[in-house]
Write a protein that holds these residues in place. Structure first.
Motif, PDB file in Angstrom:
ATOM      1  N   TYR A  28       0.857  -1.190   0.000  1.00 19.03           N
ATOM      2  CA  TYR A  28       0.000   0.000   0.000  1.00 19.03           C
ATOM      3  C   TYR A  28       0.899   1.249   0.000  1.00 19.03           C
ATOM      4  O   TYR A  28       1.772   1.341  -0.863  1.00 19.03           O
ATOM      5  CB  TYR A  28      -0.992  -0.047   1.180  1.00 19.03           C
ATOM      6  CG  TYR A  28      -2.056   1.038   1.126  1.00 19.03           C
ATOM      7  CD1 TYR A  28      -2.771   1.291  -0.032  1.00 19.03           C
ATOM      8  CD2 TYR A  28      -2.338   1.818   2.247  1.00 19.03           C
ATOM      9  CE1 TYR A  28      -3.745   2.291  -0.079  1.00 19.03           C
ATOM     10  CE2 TYR A  28      -3.298   2.816   2.215  1.00 19.03           C
ATOM     11  CZ  TYR A  28      -3.993   3.046   1.046  1.00 19.03           C
ATOM     12  OH  TYR A  28      -4.941   4.038   1.007  1.00 19.03           O
ATOM     13  N   PHE A  63       4.927  -0.186   6.328  1.00 20.47           N
ATOM     14  CA  PHE A  63       5.952  -1.002   6.986  1.00 20.47           C
ATOM     15  C   PHE A  63       7.367  -0.595   6.554  1.00 20.47           C
ATOM     16  O   PHE A  63       8.314  -0.704   7.343  1.00 20.47           O
ATOM     17  CB  PHE A  63       5.745  -2.489   6.678  1.00 20.47           C
ATOM     18  CG  PHE A  63       4.614  -3.111   7.454  1.00 20.47           C
ATOM     19  CD1 PHE A  63       4.730  -3.331   8.822  1.00 20.47           C
ATOM     20  CD2 PHE A  63       3.439  -3.493   6.825  1.00 20.47           C
ATOM     21  CE1 PHE A  63       3.711  -3.911   9.555  1.00 20.47           C
ATOM     22  CE2 PHE A  63       2.398  -4.074   7.547  1.00 20.47           C
ATOM     23  CZ  PHE A  63       2.534  -4.275   8.914  1.00 20.47           C
ATOM     24  N   ASP A  71       3.227  -3.353  -4.762  1.00 18.88           N
ATOM     25  CA  ASP A  71       1.772  -3.204  -4.658  1.00 18.88           C
ATOM     26  C   ASP A  71       1.183  -3.077  -6.054  1.00 18.88           C
ATOM     27  O   ASP A  71       1.860  -2.650  -6.989  1.00 18.88           O
ATOM     28  CB  ASP A  71       1.384  -1.987  -3.818  1.00 18.88           C
ATOM     29  CG  ASP A  71      -0.029  -2.109  -3.259  1.00 18.88           C
ATOM     30  OD1 ASP A  71      -0.178  -2.537  -2.099  1.00 18.88           O
ATOM     31  OD2 ASP A  71      -0.995  -1.803  -3.993  1.00 18.88           O
ATOM     32  N   SER A 109      -1.198  -1.039  -6.727  1.00 10.50           N
ATOM     33  CA  SER A 109      -1.684   0.330  -6.906  1.00 10.50           C
ATOM     34  C   SER A 109      -0.558   1.342  -7.045  1.00 10.50           C
ATOM     35  O   SER A 109       0.205   1.578  -6.105  1.00 10.50           O
ATOM     36  CB  SER A 109      -2.574   0.694  -5.705  1.00 10.50           C
ATOM     37  OG  SER A 109      -2.676   2.093  -5.571  1.00 10.50           O
ATOM     38  N   ASP A 156       1.388  -8.772   3.824  1.00  7.38           N
ATOM     39  CA  ASP A 156       0.153  -8.232   4.414  1.00  7.38           C
ATOM     40  C   ASP A 156      -0.915  -8.123   3.329  1.00  7.38           C
ATOM     41  O   ASP A 156      -1.285  -7.023   2.911  1.00  7.38           O
ATOM     42  CB  ASP A 156       0.442  -6.849   5.041  1.00  7.38           C
ATOM     43  CG  ASP A 156      -0.790  -6.277   5.728  1.00  7.38           C
ATOM     44  OD1 ASP A 156      -1.660  -7.057   6.133  1.00  7.38           O
ATOM     45  OD2 ASP A 156      -0.875  -5.031   5.848  1.00  7.38           O
TER      46      ASP A 156
HETATM   47  N1  SAH Z   1       0.486  -3.320   4.378  1.00  3.53           N
HETATM   48  C1  SAH Z   1      -0.343  -2.175   4.069  1.00  3.53           C
HETATM   49  C2  SAH Z   1      -1.790  -2.544   3.836  1.00  3.53           C
HETATM   50  C3  SAH Z   1      -2.017  -3.582   2.780  1.00  3.53           C
HETATM   51  S1  SAH Z   1      -3.639  -3.609   2.133  1.00  3.53           S
HETATM   52  C4  SAH Z   1      -0.193  -1.126   5.158  1.00  3.53           C
HETATM   53  O1  SAH Z   1       0.303  -1.449   6.260  1.00  3.53           O
HETATM   54  O2  SAH Z   1      -0.574   0.013   4.945  1.00  3.53           O
HETATM   55  C5  SAH Z   1      -3.452  -4.674   0.774  1.00  3.53           C
HETATM   56  C6  SAH Z   1      -2.753  -4.062  -0.426  1.00  3.53           C
HETATM   57  O3  SAH Z   1      -2.545  -5.114  -1.362  1.00  3.53           O
HETATM   58  C7  SAH Z   1      -3.475  -2.986  -1.184  1.00  3.53           C
HETATM   59  O4  SAH Z   1      -2.667  -1.842  -1.246  1.00  3.53           O
HETATM   60  C8  SAH Z   1      -3.709  -3.550  -2.610  1.00  3.53           C
HETATM   61  O5  SAH Z   1      -3.512  -2.559  -3.608  1.00  3.53           O
HETATM   62  C9  SAH Z   1      -2.646  -4.588  -2.690  1.00  3.53           C
HETATM   63  N2  SAH Z   1      -2.873  -5.766  -3.551  1.00  3.53           N
HETATM   64  C10 SAH Z   1      -3.958  -6.563  -3.608  1.00  3.53           C
HETATM   65  N3  SAH Z   1      -3.723  -7.629  -4.394  1.00  3.53           N
HETATM   66  C11 SAH Z   1      -2.453  -7.510  -4.865  1.00  3.53           C
HETATM   67  C12 SAH Z   1      -1.615  -8.295  -5.689  1.00  3.53           C
HETATM   68  N4  SAH Z   1      -2.052  -9.459  -6.205  1.00  3.53           N
HETATM   69  N5  SAH Z   1      -0.369  -7.874  -5.932  1.00  3.53           N
HETATM   70  C13 SAH Z   1       0.086  -6.717  -5.410  1.00  3.53           C
HETATM   71  N6  SAH Z   1      -0.662  -5.931  -4.596  1.00  3.53           N
HETATM   72  C14 SAH Z   1      -1.908  -6.320  -4.324  1.00  3.53           C
END
Ligand code: SAH
Length: 404
Positions: free
Chosen positions: A239, A243, A259, A261, A309
């Motif tokens: 995200y 971390f 990520d 995004s 995560d």
């Molecule tokens: N660790 C982050 C929260 C993670 S939320 C923190 O502490 O802020 C989950 C994240 O996974 C999101 O940002 C989403 O965009 C990403 N995501 C979901 N599926 C994914 C994939 N297959 N590959 C890469 N990123 C992914």
């Protein structure tokens, strides 16, 4: 002539339970499922307050009516209570005092102010980011009272505005459409910079995930900071780099974010700057974690600390098996990519995946990766995301620190 006493209580519609279905509520669990209801006296509107009574007519509690949901009543209070502005003022004050008593509000400019059922306010989620509050009204009752709650929050917390992010599918189960917009005060800026336990982050409260930032991982970011000294870090599902900032602050040599995004990764890069790190210490890679971990394995790359995560893999019970395969897959790759003595921080935020099953999946992954790892610590959601003992469903985030 009848004279109405000045103290007469408002009369509420009544939901009468089936025989023997009062046990949960007597144990202070706040949900009444449709199957537990024998009859409804009166015609409550969506979100309106109802009395919940036993088959014998005992008043068990007061709750919000939600006829389209499987959970048809969510309790505001056990026993008799008048559900009005003063009632919500008291609940909000209690939640704020709790955050204060734990030192959370002193050390952080962003924290969860109201955590729904676990703060005795079913469906009401409110996060504070600097001078703004971001609210989610997840249920019919929360929807009914959201303007009153927003006003009370503005009175009790000196803030500039309350913005609603009720853009969540779960509202459809309550017969509500998704919605976002300003509830009160000034519009928040596009980005809000926050300070979390000495770490700086940039939050997109208008378009980011959920309310903008995963506050529930705060204590676990602090754990990463604690163990990061001298390590190379791979932060999967990063995200906005939460971390990784913690790792670099803790003395990590380098952090790599992966990520899906790009906007989230852009904020990670900005956070690195806000914290005064050398831009070369952070790589931001937009892509699919499942694919990239395989690619790194094939390239023989290794890391000292890996964070996994992922998003919720299980939204309902039928998806648990598929979720288990997803967790197994990434954890197996995670163990493979770890150097000897390396640390794996692995999480599950699916409430439906219980801690024991999650631990078993991680153990299976270690076996398949051919390593005899240890758990050195267990992690869970931050203390501004408490779990009411009577409401175990409020516990959802669990993590393990494993050492190879
Ligand atoms: N660790 C982050 C929260 C993670 S939320 C923190 O502490 O802020 C989950 C994240 O996974 C999101 O940002 C989403 O965009 C990403 N995501 C979901 N599926 C994914 C994939 N297959 N590959 C890469 N990123 C992914």
């Amino acid at each position: 002539m009848t004279i109405k006493s000045a103290t007469s209580r408002p009369s509420y519609p009544q939901v009468v339970l089936q025989r023997g279905r009062d046990k949960n509520i007597r144990a202070r669990h706040p949900w009444v499922f449709s199957g537990a209801i024998a009859s409804v006296k009166g015609e409550p509107a969506l979100g309106e307050t109802v009395e919940v009574r036993s088959e014998h007519g005992d008043l068990l509690g007061m709750g919000a009516w939600s006829p389209q949901s499987q959970i048809q009543v969510r309790l505001w209070a056990v026993g008799r209570a008048t559900i009005d502005r003063a009632f919500f003022a008291e609940k909000i004050q209690a939640a704020l005092q709790q955050r204060q008593s734990l030192g959370i509000s002193a050390r952080n400019t962003a924290y969860r102010v109201l955590n729904a059922e676990s703060d005795s306010l079913p469906g009401v989620v409110v996060d504070k980011f600097g001078d703004w509050l971001i609210m989610q009204a997840l249920t019919a009752g929360a929807e009914h009272w959201k303007h009153v709650i927003a006003e009370l929050l503005m009175e009790q917390l000196a803030c500039k505005g309350v913005y609603e992010r009720s853009d969540v599918e779960i509202r459809k189960k309550e017969g509500l459409s998704t919605t976002t917009g300003l509830l009160l005060g000034e519009m928040p800026p596009a980005f809000i910079d926050i300070l979390e336990e000495g770490r700086h982050y940039r939050v997109d409260v208008l378009n980011g995930h959920k309310t903008g930032f995963y506050l529930d991982q705060r204590d676990n970011r602090t754990a990463v900071e604690h163990y990061a000294q001298g390590r190379t870090v791979l932060n999967c599902f990063s995200y906005t780099g939460g971390f990784s900032i913690a790792a670099l602050k803790g003395g990590a040599i380098k952090a790599i974010n992966i990520d899906a995004s790009q906007p989230a990764l852009d904020l990670a890069a900005q956070a690195a700057q806000l914290n005064g790190f050398n831009p070369e210490q952070m790589d931001n890679i937009q892509g699919d974690v499942f694919q990239l971990l395989r690619q790194y394995r094939d390239e023989g790359r290794q890391f000292d600390l890996i964070i996994l995560d992922p998003p919720k893999f299980a939204e309902n019970k039928s998806q648990i098996e598929k979720a288990a395969r997803g967790y197994k897959d990434i954890n197996l790759l995670g163990f493979r990519l770890l150097k000897p003595n390396g640390l794996l921080f692995t999480f599950s935020c699916s409430g439906l995946m219980d801690s024991n099953l999650f631990q078993k999946i991680v153990a299976d992954a270690a076996v398949d990766a051919g390593c005899d790892a240890q758990i050195i610590r267990k992690l869970d959601q931050a203390s501004d995301h408490p779990t009411r003992l009577a409401f175990p469903e409020g516990y959802y985030l669990k993590g393990l620190i494993c050492q190879k």
